[in-house]
Structure formats: C-alpha cells, structure tokens
Motif scaffolding. Structure first.
Motif, short mmCIF file in Angstrom:
data_model
loop_
_atom_site.label_atom_id
_atom_site.label_comp_id
_atom_site.label_asym_id
_atom_site.label_seq_id
_atom_site.Cartn_x
_atom_site.Cartn_y
_atom_site.Cartn_z
N GLY A 1 13.52 -22.87 32.61
CA GLY A 1 13.07 -23.12 33.93
C GLY A 1 13.19 -21.97 34.81
O GLY A 1 13.84 -21.16 34.64
N ALA A 2 12.69 -22.39 36.32
CA ALA A 2 12.87 -21.25 37.22
C ALA A 2 12.74 -21.93 38.57
O ALA A 2 12.25 -23.06 38.53
CB ALA A 2 11.46 -20.40 37.17
N LEU A 3 13.22 -21.45 39.74
CA LEU A 3 13.34 -21.97 40.65
C LEU A 3 13.39 -20.72 42.18
O LEU A 3 13.99 -19.71 41.80
CB LEU A 3 14.34 -23.07 40.87
CG LEU A 3 15.94 -22.38 40.87
CD1 LEU A 3 16.43 -21.91 42.12
CD2 LEU A 3 16.82 -23.42 40.30
N LEU B 1 18.17 -28.19 34.50
CA LEU B 1 16.90 -27.95 33.78
C LEU B 1 17.25 -27.88 32.31
O LEU B 1 16.59 -28.08 31.37
CB LEU B 1 15.93 -26.68 34.15
CG LEU B 1 15.55 -26.96 35.69
CD1 LEU B 1 14.87 -25.71 36.28
CD2 LEU B 1 14.25 -28.04 35.54
N GLY B 2 18.38 -27.24 32.20
CA GLY B 2 18.87 -26.82 30.86
C GLY B 2 19.15 -27.87 29.96
O GLY B 2 19.11 -28.19 28.71
N THR B 3 19.38 -29.11 30.71
CA THR B 3 19.80 -30.50 29.99
C THR B 3 18.61 -31.23 29.71
O THR B 3 18.70 -32.65 29.13
CB THR B 3 20.72 -31.57 30.92
OG1 THR B 3 20.19 -31.58 32.17
CG2 THR B 3 22.08 -30.42 31.06
N GLY B 4 17.28 -30.73 30.11
CA GLY B 4 16.25 -31.48 30.05
C GLY B 4 15.78 -32.20 31.11
O GLY B 4 14.68 -32.94 31.21
N THR B 5 16.59 -31.85 32.33
CA THR B 5 15.98 -32.82 33.49
C THR B 5 14.71 -32.25 34.07
O THR B 5 14.53 -31.12 33.96
CB THR B 5 17.31 -32.56 34.55
OG1 THR B 5 18.48 -32.97 34.14
CG2 THR B 5 17.03 -33.38 35.85
N THR B 6 13.90 -33.09 34.65
CA THR B 6 12.61 -32.98 35.03
C THR B 6 12.78 -32.09 36.37
O THR B 6 13.83 -31.91 37.22
CB THR B 6 11.64 -33.99 35.26
OG1 THR B 6 12.23 -34.59 36.20
CG2 THR B 6 11.59 -34.74 34.12
N GLY C 1 10.03 -26.59 35.15
CA GLY C 1 10.85 -26.48 33.90
C GLY C 1 9.91 -26.08 32.88
O GLY C 1 8.83 -25.60 33.17
N ARG C 2 10.51 -26.33 31.68
CA ARG C 2 9.70 -25.78 30.61
C ARG C 2 8.42 -26.49 30.21
O ARG C 2 7.62 -26.01 29.48
CB ARG C 2 10.67 -26.04 29.35
CG ARG C 2 10.95 -27.31 28.89
CD ARG C 2 11.88 -27.35 27.72
NE ARG C 2 13.42 -27.11 28.42
CZ ARG C 2 14.44 -27.17 27.73
NH1 ARG C 2 14.54 -27.64 26.46
NH2 ARG C 2 15.79 -27.19 28.40
N SER C 3 8.19 -27.68 30.88
CA SER C 3 7.13 -28.45 30.36
C SER C 3 6.73 -29.46 31.71
O SER C 3 7.74 -29.43 32.72
CB SER C 3 7.14 -29.42 29.52
OG SER C 3 7.88 -30.32 29.41
#
Length: 279
Positions: free
Chosen positions: A38-40, A58-63, A87-89
């Motif tokens: 992800g990015a922020l 984000l790396g744990t899949g958190t939205t 995030g990635r999606s």
C-alpha cells in the motif's frame, strides 16, 4: 500545509504518492509506500510514525479505511492531522482532523485518496480528483503528477509554493530490477516545484524506463553502419560503452536500438565521465 494524492495503478501493481507544499523538502516527510502492500501520505503536523505503522497494518490485509481508523484512534494529536491511505485493492481512505487549518478536506474512491490543508479552496481537491479520473490507463507516475498539477493550477497551498515529490513502487521495477522503488523524485526548494517535478519525470522516463518493444529498430544495414560511425566519432567502440556514460543502459536491447537512444546519439549530446551520476 500540503496537498497530496495517494494512488494505485489500473493494473493494481504500482502504488504511489505525489505531494506539494510550501514546506522545505516535503518528500522527506509525507510519502510512504511498499510494493504489494500500500501507500500513504501523512501531513498537517505530519505524524511520521504513521508511515511505518500504516504500512505494517496494510501488510496484514487491513483495509485502507481500517488503517486510517487505527492510526488516528491511537494518536492524541489526531485533531491536527491529515492522512490518505490506499491498499493493494479496494477504496482509498482519507482523514482530516477537526483542527486542521482551513481550507482542509479530502476525497477518496477506488484506488485513490486526495487531501489537502491550508488550500486556496475546495476546488483544489475537486480538480485533482477530476484529473486523476480522466485517464485511468496512464502510467501511475504521470497520472499522479497530472492530479498534482491540476491542484496546483487551482491554487494549491494558499501560502505559496516550495517543494514537491513523487514516490512510486512496483515489484522489481527499480534500477536494474533489483529494488521495488520505481520512481523517487523530489524538488526540495523551487519557486515552481510541480512544474519542475514534471520535467524530472520526463528525464526519468528517458533514462530508466524500459523501451517499447514495438518501436525497436533492428541494428542492421545502413542503421548499424550509422550507429557505428557516430560511436567512433565520439570515441566509443560499442553502443554499451557509450550508453553507460550517458546513463542510458536501461534502454539497451540486443541486436536493436531504442528510437530514443538513437535520437540521443544523433544529437551528439556532451558525455559525462563514466562515474558521473552513477549509483
């Protein structure tokens, strides 16, 4: 004190941030991104801890929305913070604390988050969103910069202009394919930093983008003879030696030549020493 956009490419593989501000070297504080994560952007009395903590979430899949909620809930200074996360999606998320200096606010949607504070008005954010949505197929670096430039034209930071930055990551897209940092450009102190950033993107495209296979020219016949003659006139025995001096080695291919490389060779631009500008 800043306006920024956090975005994800149409194919979902690139993530990045573009930011501008009346603040010295804004790229040293605001953006963070990790490939496939992800990015922020953290701004308005930026909490730099958000960068590491946000990417970890984000790396744990958190939205993106839950990442924003988690970071701000744990921060006693959240009322003066501003944050954008992608995030990635899924949708991006943006946060503006109640004590941010006006005009302050943001918008978010599928794959983007836009935010700014001490802006000339809400049209800065609206114009950035319109520019982002206008060309979904554009390379992420160009798409982010287009949004940033739209915000700048709309007035941007009400205090003036000083710095801008662009940071994009993509798995294996860094120099030589050995890192995930695709683009990392900063204008730290300039009267027109967003325009200057656009110029730097053009130079990055020349030096570091891979050539388009559809445009490659076979190095045979008259073209091969011309290239050899021009290289000899410049004192080089082969194309690789010259390209290394000119920092164009990322555009070399076997048995063919990139038209941009050919144009650079034909222009006969002055060569630097082999060690200059080499990482």
């Amino acid at each position: 004190m800043t306006f920024s956009i956090v975005g994800r490419s149409a194919d979902g593989q690139s993530l990045g941030v573009a930011v501008a501000s009346k603040f010295l070297a804004v790229g040293a504080a605001v953006p963070a991104a990790q490939a496939d994560v992800g990015a922020l952007a953290t701004q308005s009395f930026a909490n730099l801890a958000y960068r590491v903590q946000g990417l970890a979430l984000l790396g744990t899949g958190t939205t993106a929305a839950d990442t924003v909620a988690g970071l701000t809930a744990a921060d006693p200074g959240r009322a003066s913070r501003q944050l954008g996360v992608v995030g990635r999606s899924g949708d991006g998320a943006t946060f503006t604390g109640d004590e941010c200096f006006p005009w302050a606010g943001g918008v978010a949607g599928d794959g983007y988050a836009i935010q700014g504070n001490i802006l000339t008005g809400a049209d800065v954010v609206r114009d950035m969103e319109a520019a982002w949505l206008a060309d979904p197929a554009a390379p992420l670096a160009r798409r982010l910069h287009a949004a940033l430039a739209a915000g700048d034209r709309a007035g941007g930071d009400s205090r003036g202009r000083q710095s801008a930055a662009l940071f994009v990551v993509r798995r294996g897209a860094g120099y030589g394919g050995l890192s995930d940092v695709e683009v990392d450009l900063r204008v730290d102190d300039d009267p027109d930093p967003v325009t200057r950033l656009g110029t730097l993107i053009g130079l990055w495209e020349l030096y570091f983008q891979k050539p388009d296979p559809a445009t490659l020219l076979p190095l045979t016949g008259e073209l091969a003879a011309e290239v050899a003659e021009r290289l000899a006139a410049l004192g080089f025995a082969d194309l690789a030696g010259w390209a290394g001096v000119e920092n164009l080695e990322e555009r070399l291919v076997d048995d063919a030549i990139d038209p941009l490389v050919l144009a650079h060779l034909r222009a006969g631009s002055p060569s630097s020493s082999p060690s200059q500008d080499r990482p």
